[in-house]
Write an enzyme that holds these catalytic residues in place. Sequence first.
Site, short mmCIF file in Angstrom:
data_model
loop_
_atom_site.label_atom_id
_atom_site.label_comp_id
_atom_site.label_asym_id
_atom_site.label_seq_id
_atom_site.Cartn_x
_atom_site.Cartn_y
_atom_site.Cartn_z
N PRO A 88 6.80 42.08 11.34
CA PRO A 88 5.41 42.31 11.76
C PRO A 88 5.06 41.59 13.06
CG PRO A 88 5.50 40.85 9.84
CD PRO A 88 6.89 41.34 10.08
N GLU A 115 10.26 35.52 3.22
CA GLU A 115 9.45 35.07 4.36
C GLU A 115 10.01 35.59 5.68
OE1 GLU A 115 6.54 33.67 4.47
OE2 GLU A 115 6.50 33.62 2.30
N ARG A 153 14.10 62.97 14.70
CA ARG A 153 13.48 64.27 14.99
C ARG A 153 13.34 64.55 16.49
NH1 ARG A 153 8.32 64.95 15.42
NH2 ARG A 153 8.08 66.65 13.94
N ASP A 168 3.93 67.73 19.64
CA ASP A 168 3.47 66.79 18.62
C ASP A 168 2.52 65.76 19.21
OD1 ASP A 168 4.72 67.70 16.35
OD2 ASP A 168 6.51 66.46 16.62
N1 SAM Z 1 6.49 35.82 6.83
C1 SAM Z 1 6.60 36.93 7.72
C2 SAM Z 1 5.51 36.88 8.78
O1 SAM Z 1 4.40 36.44 8.44
O2 SAM Z 1 5.74 37.29 9.92
C3 SAM Z 1 6.49 38.25 6.97
C4 SAM Z 1 7.66 38.51 6.09
S1 SAM Z 1 7.55 40.03 5.23
C5 SAM Z 1 6.85 39.52 3.70
C6 SAM Z 1 9.21 40.40 4.79
C7 SAM Z 1 9.91 41.35 5.70
O3 SAM Z 1 9.28 42.61 5.67
C8 SAM Z 1 9.97 40.97 7.16
O4 SAM Z 1 11.00 40.07 7.45
C9 SAM Z 1 10.18 42.32 7.83
O5 SAM Z 1 11.55 42.68 7.86
C10 SAM Z 1 9.45 43.27 6.91
N2 SAM Z 1 8.12 43.65 7.41
C11 SAM Z 1 6.93 43.33 6.84
N3 SAM Z 1 5.92 43.85 7.52
C12 SAM Z 1 6.46 44.55 8.55
C13 SAM Z 1 5.91 45.32 9.62
N4 SAM Z 1 4.60 45.48 9.78
N5 SAM Z 1 6.76 45.90 10.48
C14 SAM Z 1 8.10 45.76 10.36
N6 SAM Z 1 8.67 45.03 9.36
C15 SAM Z 1 7.86 44.43 8.47
#
Ligand code: SAM
Length: 243
Positions: A88, A115, A153, A168
């Site tokens: 994220p 995490e 795609r 698109d």
């Molecule tokens: N503790 C992290 C933070 O606050 O940045 C978030 C960890 S999340 C619970 C677990 C995993 O989900 C991440 O390591 C990532 O690979 C994935 N993930 C969660 N949200 C995401 C998003 N919006 N985009 C891409 N990957 C995401």
Amino acid sequence: MHFDIFTLLPEIFPPYLDTSILKRARQRGLISVDVHNIRDYSHDKHHTTDDTPYGGGGGMVMKVEPVFEAVESVLGKNGGVPVILMTPQGRVFNQSIAQEFSRNEKIALLCGRYEGVDERIRKNLVTDEISIGDFVLTGGEIPALILIDAISRLLPDVLGDPTGAEDDSHSNGLLEYPHYTRPPEFRGEGVPEILLSGDHAKIEKWRREQSLLRTLKRRPDLLEKANLSDEDRKFLSRLKEEK
Ligand code: SAM
């Protein structure tokens, strides 16, 4: 194009990859996907892939050694293949990033859990970080599938209609025009006359105007960067005056 996925939950992938357009693309050799279980690259008795965070606090962190070993065993140590961490905290995915990635022959997608991953993975193994939006999921597997879908795609011959992706939403900076199919009337509501006229030039013009109108109403921010003709600009000024 080839995708290597690194995950602790490989079972998530087959149901989606074995469906519809992605299934056909794989059968026709247009894309290939290998899913690698990071746990297979952990060598202690319990195949540990996570540990408690230094400094304390809740949650677990994905360990550095199994992830490095998994990626380097599959891709080699010389680099050359983009290794994209799903997080994220990355740049927010959009159509132009999908287009950018679609120019690679091969990419690797690393899915976090808990995490997230040990920071040394992010610093020394990963070449790019992608978020699918400003919210937090439990893992990177759905984000990885979203990337595979959006990128695939765009590849030649993946869609039945070769021009299918051109109009698109977001492909040309605008939202797409509205679609209708049979029946010509449903619960008292018909279909715009022009679509039944058979006049392709007029239909083309109507679609462009609907696309501009829709973008102006829903996502005016997109118009600032869109590639607009003089005619588009005139149409938009008329709309704004009418408003
Ligand atoms: N503790 C992290 C933070 O606050 O940045 C978030 C960890 S999340 C619970 C677990 C995993 O989900 C991440 O390591 C990532 O690979 C994935 N993930 C969660 N949200 C995401 C998003 N919006 N985009 C891409 N990957 C995401």
